[in-house]
Design a protein around this motif. Structure first.
Motif, PDB file in Angstrom:
ATOM      1  N   ASP A 151      62.329  70.120 -69.112  1.00 25.52           N
ATOM      2  CA  ASP A 151      61.935  71.484 -68.758  1.00 25.52           C
ATOM      3  C   ASP A 151      61.668  72.360 -69.971  1.00 25.52           C
ATOM      4  N   LYS A 159      57.367  69.189 -63.441  1.00 25.01           N
ATOM      5  CA  LYS A 159      58.547  68.368 -63.764  1.00 25.01           C
ATOM      6  C   LYS A 159      59.282  67.950 -62.499  1.00 25.01           C
ATOM      7  N   ASN A 224      72.428  64.965 -63.698  1.00 24.22           N
ATOM      8  CA  ASN A 224      71.734  65.747 -64.720  1.00 24.22           C
ATOM      9  C   ASN A 224      70.289  65.288 -64.940  1.00 24.22           C
ATOM     10  N   ALA A 225      69.351  65.918 -64.235  1.00 25.46           N
ATOM     11  CA  ALA A 225      67.940  65.524 -64.298  1.00 25.46           C
ATOM     12  C   ALA A 225      67.236  66.178 -65.482  1.00 25.46           C
TER      13      ALA A 225
ATOM     14  N   LYS B 218      70.055  78.862 -66.850  1.00 22.79           N
ATOM     15  CA  LYS B 218      68.758  78.520 -66.262  1.00 22.79           C
ATOM     16  C   LYS B 218      68.540  77.009 -66.289  1.00 22.79           C
ATOM     17  N   PHE B 219      68.850  76.387 -67.401  1.00 20.54           N
ATOM     18  CA  PHE B 219      68.675  74.937 -67.486  1.00 20.54           C
ATOM     19  C   PHE B 219      69.650  74.207 -66.564  1.00 20.54           C
ATOM     20  N   MET B 222      68.118  74.271 -63.241  1.00 21.07           N
ATOM     21  CA  MET B 222      66.935  73.415 -63.107  1.00 21.07           C
ATOM     22  C   MET B 222      67.264  71.930 -63.131  1.00 21.07           C
ATOM     23  N   THR B 223      68.448  71.569 -63.630  1.00 19.94           N
ATOM     24  CA  THR B 223      68.695  70.131 -63.832  1.00 19.94           C
ATOM     25  C   THR B 223      69.899  69.562 -63.084  1.00 19.94           C
TER      26      THR B 223
END
Lengths: 410, 410
Positions: A151, A159, A224-225, B218-219, B222-223
């Motif tokens: 990201d 993504k 954890n992508a 934020k990360f 997103m993950t």
């Protein structure tokens, strides 16, 4: 001639040649030979050569059942994943993966570059060959495939579509079981060398703190992508020669923690180190080889760091990734995960089902026990101290301390 | 009569009635009325009543463009996601979501229970109504939907298929922008109340540490594919009456950090608290209402913890989840994320584009400034101190300290 367009079947060498002709990969008058050369656990690999001009290609076909054991039943969808990720990696890290010519969803096979002029890196390292360009090559591959699929760089909607495309339940399950679960208790499927059994029990299985950390890491792996991983980046998944490094077999690919791939590279270099330490008789040759590996391990971490920072500065598109301190924080978490996964790989290859030849080929019993102790001790430290292992020198320090303690213990 | 089986079009009230008849939801002789009652931003909501027997249903149709603003273009796939997750939540937390009767991928609409005997919770709280069963109801909903969709309980291959099914790029983008990005700088799309502008600039935008934390969060958002979230669980997404709580509008659903939903509930109770504090004139009524909200906020955290532990003990299937200390670690991370998201929601509703009526309806200028200061100060503390906010009392403590400091500052 068989019909390849209706139903899947497992190809023979003869079938593979007919297949290659059927999809027009060779001229009409080609004179083909074929040999099944797979030594992996999940696939059949056919090398087909036109003996008239030495043009050659590889056909990799997913077997209906994983070859490692009948316990692992895998859907052949992994070949779709593999061909798609090879195509993507070819764009992200040109020169570091084979080119794909064809993917066939019925026969579940991929046609790609023949890399026979390369050697499987594990095999080469078992002969104690040195590859001074490897650290430079693999860190370019790692930074490009990991950072450029995250990201930080990829538009987030795109993504998420990639995450979806590479959901890989069956192959991830193998990793979850073999790497993150079974090595941490006396699982019947483990295969512990009898001389190491006592040490494994005391130092690994009885350490509640270590076992707890393994559970945290398992959930990290499952949730954890972060980056599109290769997912199985050991030295058996790398074709190498002096001036070229090609990463193959990305069928375990999925979105996971970036440190997973880097940690696997590091651990497998440590297996080579342990092998060199205990199998090279001549001191000078041994020291030279060990020094090469120390330099390579250091360089993998340090060059990764340098290239990561450079690529981030050039390519980050996410606004918040530019906030003061964020790049440092992000790299820090990747290096933490790298240390942890290096530790997990070191432990699971000694304790679990899937062994590495670097260790199993050490003939002398006491030497093998010491090699295993070094891997186990270093592995444990990598996991428990992962927050503070950040530089190439830190990684080397863990290995050398483990070596020292294995002498004291002996 | 229009044809509903060919192409999507935005329905009128008349169309909606014809649609309901076309799919046989009412008897032949029904006498229908219809009213579009949507007050959300993304959808049209038709309430259809058979005036003969008062039988009623809701048809919710995704508009071709989000109603919040033409800037957000959304594919109507969100209605597929919504009907699928409503069905799943109905199984996991029976009684806490409306029943779905029909989903239509052409008209992009979902037919479901009419909950008109309930009230939107935000509206009810603006009237300072109390719902003593809410904390009990919502914590059952939260534990069941969050824990029972995680890798702790769900077989991991199945969970990965759920992750794939609920990849939700467009709706996640709205959250990434409105919650995690725009509130942390002077973004043109923000709408800061003029009386708070100076405070926002000094205390939020100029705090580099806070801004850095927002990027990390934020990360994480997103993950971290931890649990199947509702994704937008504010008090406008809850239908309520004394003895019943129904969670609606899960179109933002996706696999994300479990704390996201809990944090949203907490923050929106804090908005109600700020509203009560500054709009109820009678001291006794005010104290009573404020006490109710304090108890509710405390109970949401504490009951969540109790039910989480119980459900984990009963339902965890993952072997490593049973390791000593893992449950405590896992709950700890959820509570940490809960605090962080409570903070983010507090900040973004004051600073960002999408406001809450709890605050905007405070008429007196100084009162509104103080209410906003409390939200901003508490929000900041929730984010910066998220590691150590673990109990209901800890959450209340943050709110009351923010309130105290807003008095000193005034």
């Amino acid at each position: 001639m068989k019909d390849f367009t209706v139903d899947y079947f497992t190809m023979t060498e003869q079938d593979a040649m007919e297949y290659a002709k059927a999809i027009n990969l060779f001229p009409e008058d080609a004179e083909l030979t074929c040999k099944e050369i797979g030594d992996g656990n999940l696939n059949y690999v056919f090398k087909i050569v036109n003996i008239k001009n030495h043009q050659s290609i590889i056909i990799k076909q997913a077997g209906p059942v994983a070859r490692i054991s009948d316990e692992f039943k895998l859907s052949p969808d992994r070949n779709r994943i593999e061909s798609e990720i090879l195509g993507l990696q070819y764009k992200l890290a040109p020169g570091f993966v084979p080119k794909v010519y064809n993917y066939d969803p019925i026969m579940n096979c991929t046609v790609m570059d023949d890399l026979s002029n390369h050697e499987i890196m594990r095999t080469a390292l078992l002969k104690h060959k040195k590859f001074p360009l490897f650290a430079d090559h693999i860190t370019t591959f790692l930074v490009n495939t990991l950072l450029l699929t995250s990201d930080v760089v990829v538009e987030h909607k795109e993504k998420k579509e990639l995450v979806k495309q590479f959901i890989n339940p069956e192959l991830c399950e193998i990793t979850e079981d073999l790497v993150y679960t079974e090595p941490f208790y006396d699982c019947p499927r483990n295969e512990v060398f009898e001389g190491s059994k006592e040490f494994v029990k005391e130092v690994i299985w009885n350490d509640k703190k270590l076992v707890l950390e393994s559970a945290k890491l398992k959930f990290e792996f499952m949730t954890n992508a972060q980056s599109l991983l290769h997912g199985d980046l050991h030295t058996g998944s790398i074709f190498i020669k002096k001036d070229s490094t090609k990463v193959i077999d990305p069928e375990f690919a999925f979105y996971g923690p970036a440190g997973y791939d880097i940690g696997n590279v590091i651990a497998n270099l440590i297996f080579a180190y342990a092998n060199g330490k205990f199998t090279i008789e001549d001191k000078e040759t041994r020291d030279d080889y060990i020094n090469y590996l120390i330099t390579t391990i250091k360089d993998v971490i340090n060059l990764f760091t340098v290239k990561f920072n450079k690529t981030w500065d050039e390519k980050a598109t996410e606004r918040v990734a530019r906030y003061e301190g964020f790049k440092e924080y992000y790299l820090d978490t990747i290096l933490r995960d790298t240390a942890a996964v290096a530790g997990l790989e070191l432990l699971r290859r000694i304790i679990g089902l899937a062994k590495v030849k670097d260790i199993t080929s050490i003939q002398e019993r006491e030497a093998r026990i010491r090699a295993e102790k070094i891997c186990l001790t270093a592995g444990k430290t990598f996991i428990l101290s992962r927050q503070s292992i950040k530089t190439g020198a830190d990684f080397i320090n863990v290995i050398q301390s483990a070596e020292l303690s294995s002498v004291k213990g002996a």
